[in-house]
Design a protein around this motif. Structure first.
Motif, PDB file in Angstrom:
ATOM      1  N   SER A  46       0.848  -1.186   0.000  1.00 54.24           N
ATOM      2  CA  SER A  46       0.000   0.000   0.000  1.00 54.24           C
ATOM      3  C   SER A  46       0.881   1.232   0.000  1.00 54.24           C
ATOM      4  O   SER A  46       1.934   1.267   0.643  1.00 54.24           O
ATOM      5  N   LEU A  95       0.279   3.860   1.488  1.00 58.31           N
ATOM      6  CA  LEU A  95       0.257   4.441   2.827  1.00 58.31           C
ATOM      7  C   LEU A  95       1.232   3.760   3.786  1.00 58.31           C
ATOM      8  O   LEU A  95       1.477   4.272   4.870  1.00 58.31           O
ATOM      9  N   ARG A 142       2.110  13.093  -2.058  1.00 61.93           N
ATOM     10  CA  ARG A 142       1.600  13.318  -0.704  1.00 61.93           C
ATOM     11  C   ARG A 142       0.572  14.456  -0.686  1.00 61.93           C
ATOM     12  O   ARG A 142      -0.399  14.403   0.070  1.00 61.93           O
ATOM     13  N   ILE A 191      -2.641  12.919  -1.723  1.00 66.64           N
ATOM     14  CA  ILE A 191      -3.217  12.040  -0.704  1.00 66.64           C
ATOM     15  C   ILE A 191      -3.858  12.846   0.429  1.00 66.64           C
ATOM     16  O   ILE A 191      -5.012  12.608   0.803  1.00 66.64           O
ATOM     17  N   LEU A 243      -3.528   3.083  -3.215  1.00 70.74           N
ATOM     18  CA  LEU A 243      -3.689   3.972  -2.065  1.00 70.74           C
ATOM     19  C   LEU A 243      -4.423   3.278  -0.931  1.00 70.74           C
ATOM     20  O   LEU A 243      -3.981   3.289   0.227  1.00 70.74           O
ATOM     21  N   GLY A 289      -0.283   1.389   7.085  1.00 69.47           N
ATOM     22  CA  GLY A 289      -1.189   1.841   6.030  1.00 69.47           C
ATOM     23  C   GLY A 289      -2.640   1.586   6.353  1.00 69.47           C
ATOM     24  O   GLY A 289      -3.514   2.408   6.043  1.00 69.47           O
ATOM     25  N   LEU A 328      -3.756   4.226   8.926  1.00 67.97           N
ATOM     26  CA  LEU A 328      -3.865   5.545   8.310  1.00 67.97           C
ATOM     27  C   LEU A 328      -5.035   5.594   7.336  1.00 67.97           C
ATOM     28  O   LEU A 328      -5.703   6.630   7.210  1.00 67.97           O
ATOM     29  N   GLU A 329      -5.304   4.502   6.660  1.00 68.14           N
ATOM     30  CA  GLU A 329      -6.421   4.473   5.709  1.00 68.14           C
ATOM     31  C   GLU A 329      -7.741   4.835   6.383  1.00 68.14           C
ATOM     32  O   GLU A 329      -8.590   5.504   5.779  1.00 68.14           O
ATOM     33  N   GLU A 353       2.604  10.773  10.398  1.00 67.61           N
ATOM     34  CA  GLU A 353       1.879  11.255   9.224  1.00 67.61           C
ATOM     35  C   GLU A 353       0.766  12.227   9.606  1.00 67.61           C
ATOM     36  O   GLU A 353       0.504  13.195   8.898  1.00 67.61           O
TER      37      GLU A 353
END
Length: 363
Positions: A7, A9, A34, A37, A65, A141, A144-145, A188
């Motif tokens: 991913s 992320l 970035r 995103i 993504l 990831g 964060l997703e 992030e």
């Protein structure tokens, strides 16, 4: 255990630069990616118009993504929204693993609550998240997703109510048991080319793992720490929070005191009230004595009913009496407002429903 699918992320800024270099691309492309995103709210790398078409296609093919699949999307009367996401099972033994995330709207605030594990190993007796134990940690990831999918439910960022203001890591799982992956997510969320949040707007919850609490303090960032206390003594806490048998209440409190000393951030103690279990006047008095003199805040949480569990919330008179006893002892206390009650918004509930009765995505 086999690694989950790749991913975008999972890479972070440095990892993305390294990948681009390996592809023969210039590092400045990382900033464009970035920006797409975090600011552009793209759903796929193919939508990042500043990139050459061949690079867009390569990223989409090799580093998608989003790796999760939305299974349910529910909206409550109070505009709380909950997503149930299904991520791949790296072992291939199931069709996938379900996790939950929630968007809560209040005047001036848009708070998201995210999960860090599939299931939970802590075994708290009142919590739906731990029914069935823990299957695995979520990747950087995958954590964060959840934030980014909820971010895309908001209006455009330049409009009122268009930005996430707060993140609470209080969903399914024990966050500090997955601190390695969580640390990258927090970076992030606070990066200027990421979500750009202040660490003071991020709260991480823990059942109370002293060694991990001290490691969290070593990050040197003023994140908010919330400790799930739920009892004022070891005997009762070990019944409610089984992990306490191996840690002990005193070690948890000492680690929390150290966190305050290292960060200057007052620690919140969460206390789920269960009728006839930990809500009696003597419990309130004992908790007041335990926390008096500490830089602490208590968040009282009347229990959410869970079909599989034989516990219930006390009535408002008992909750108010508990609240007044703590305040009289000099311990700042609030009672958490319940959000999204009509959509199974308490962590773990929607996941349990979906695993019993799988249904298509609903909005």
């Amino acid at each position: 255990m086999p690694a989950p699918p790749p991913s975008l992320l999972n890479l972070g800024a440095d990892g993305l630069c390294d990948w681009l270099t390996e592809c023969g691309e210039k590092p400045f492309r990382a900033k464009q990616i970035r920006n797409g995103i975090f600011s552009g709210r793209v759903e796929s790398p193919r939508e990042i118009a500043t990139l050459p078409a061949p690079l867009r296609e390569r990223i989409a093919a090799e580093l998608p993504l989003f790796s999760g699949e939305p299974v349910r999307h529910q909206v409550a009367r109070d505009r709380t929204e909950k997503l149930l996401l299904r991520f791949a099972d790296p072992s291939g033994k199931s069709e996938g693993h379900h996790v939950e995330c929630v968007l809560m709207r209040e005047t001036g605030r848009r708070t998201v609550c995210i999960s860090t594990q599939v299931g939970c190993a802590m075994g708290c007796v009142f919590c739906a998240s731990g029914i069935g134990g823990v299957q695995r940690d979520l990747t950087r990831g995958e954590i964060l997703e959840q934030v980014l999918r909820l971010d895309r439910l908001l209006p455009p960022a330049d409009q009122p109510g268009g930005r996430i203001t707060n993140v609470v890591v209080m969903g399914i799982g024990e966050p500090l048991a997955n601190l390695r992956n969580l640390t990258g997510v927090l970076e992030e969320l606070t990066a200027t080319d990421g979500l750009g949040l202040s660490p003071r707007r991020i709260t991480v919850s823990t059942v109370g793992l002293p060694a991990q609490m001290r490691k969290f303090a070593e990050l040197g960032k003023p994140y908010n720490l919330a400790v799930s206390l739920h009892a004022p003594n070891d005997e009762l806490r070990s019944e409610i929070v089984p992990i306490n048998r191996s840690t002990g209440l005193q070690a948890v409190l000492e680690a929390a005191d150290s966190y305050f000393g290292a960060t200057g951030r007052r620690v919140t103690y969460e206390y789920v009230l269960m009728a006839g279990v930990n809500d009696q006047p003597e419990h309130a008095s004992e908790l007041g004595r335990l926390l008096a003199g500490r830089r602490a805040h208590v968040n009282l949480i009347p229990m959410n009913d869970v079909a599989e569990l034989d516990f219930s919330a006390p009535g408002e008179p008992a909750t108010d009496a508990f609240f007044r006893t703590l305040n009289a002892a000099g311990v700042p206390t609030t009672v958490r407002k319940r959000k999204g009650a009509d959509i199974d918004a308490a962590c773990g509930q929607l996941r349990r429903v979906a695993e019993r009765e799988p249904v298509p995505l609903t909005v």
